[in-house]
Motif scaffolding. Structure first.
Motif, PDB file in Angstrom:
ATOM      1  N   LEU A  30       0.833  -1.225   0.101  1.00  0.00           N
ATOM      2  CA  LEU A  30      -0.216   0.150  -0.115  1.00  0.00           C
ATOM      3  C   LEU A  30       0.790   1.292  -0.119  1.00  0.00           C
ATOM      4  O   LEU A  30       1.936   1.379   0.689  1.00  0.00           O
ATOM      5  CB  LEU A  30      -0.927   0.049   1.219  1.00  0.00           C
ATOM      6  CG  LEU A  30      -1.796  -1.261   1.356  1.00  0.00           C
ATOM      7  CD1 LEU A  30      -2.857  -0.961   2.491  1.00  0.00           C
ATOM      8  CD2 LEU A  30      -2.854  -1.105   0.015  1.00  0.00           C
ATOM      9  N   THR A  45      -2.545   0.607  -4.361  1.00  0.00           N
ATOM     10  CA  THR A  45      -1.520  -0.456  -4.124  1.00  0.00           C
ATOM     11  C   THR A  45      -0.518  -0.078  -5.254  1.00  0.00           C
ATOM     12  O   THR A  45      -0.541   0.712  -6.014  1.00  0.00           O
ATOM     13  CB  THR A  45      -2.183  -1.764  -4.707  1.00  0.00           C
ATOM     14  OG1 THR A  45      -2.761  -1.917  -6.182  1.00  0.00           O
ATOM     15  CG2 THR A  45      -3.586  -2.254  -3.965  1.00  0.00           C
ATOM     16  N   LYS A  51      -7.508   2.048  -3.020  1.00  0.00           N
ATOM     17  CA  LYS A  51      -7.925   1.531  -2.089  1.00  0.00           C
ATOM     18  C   LYS A  51      -8.758   2.314  -0.997  1.00  0.00           C
ATOM     19  O   LYS A  51      -9.868   1.801  -0.425  1.00  0.00           O
ATOM     20  CB  LYS A  51      -6.918   0.636  -1.220  1.00  0.00           C
ATOM     21  CG  LYS A  51      -6.391  -0.609  -1.930  1.00  0.00           C
ATOM     22  CD  LYS A  51      -7.429  -1.622  -2.278  1.00  0.00           C
ATOM     23  CE  LYS A  51      -6.905  -2.654  -2.860  1.00  0.00           C
ATOM     24  NZ  LYS A  51      -7.662  -3.800  -3.077  1.00  0.00           N
TER      25      LYS A  51
END
Length: 107
Positions: A30, A45, A51
């Motif tokens: 991440l 990512t 995300k």
């Protein structure tokens, strides 16, 4: 000579497998990026899939300002993720490439 070719093909297949494994692993890496004043935070990512996005309520009052924040912060996050992605995949590819004179593609 034929044995060398078979060895090279085997090494290339092994490298391809490692590249695919690295791509899967990069889905779990991440990257966090925030605007300078931390009113906008983005997580994506290393394969550049968004995300999470956190937006300070103050930014919701001004559509144009929010759009500017999104563009700037997303671009910075994508740039970071791309650098991580390229470094990881480049290292795997370089490690697995056969030593062919004149083919120094990953220096």
């Amino acid at each position: 000579m034929f044995g060398d070719m078979m060895n090279m093909m085997g090494k290339l297949k092994e490298t391809q497998k490692k590249v695919e494994e690295t791509k899967k692993r990069l889905d779990t890496v991440l990257i966090d990026e925030a605007s300078n004043d931390s009113k906008l935070k983005i997580t994506l990512t290393a394969n550049r899939t968004i995300k999470a996005i956190e937006i300070d309520t103050e930014l919701l009052q001004d559509k144009e300002q929010l759009e500017d924040y999104l563009i700037i912060t997303l671009n910075k996050a994508i740039e970071k993720a791309t650098k991580v992605n390229e470094a990881e995949l480049g290292a795997v590819a370089k490690e697995g490439m056969p030593n062919i004179p004149g083919m120094d593609l990953f220096k």
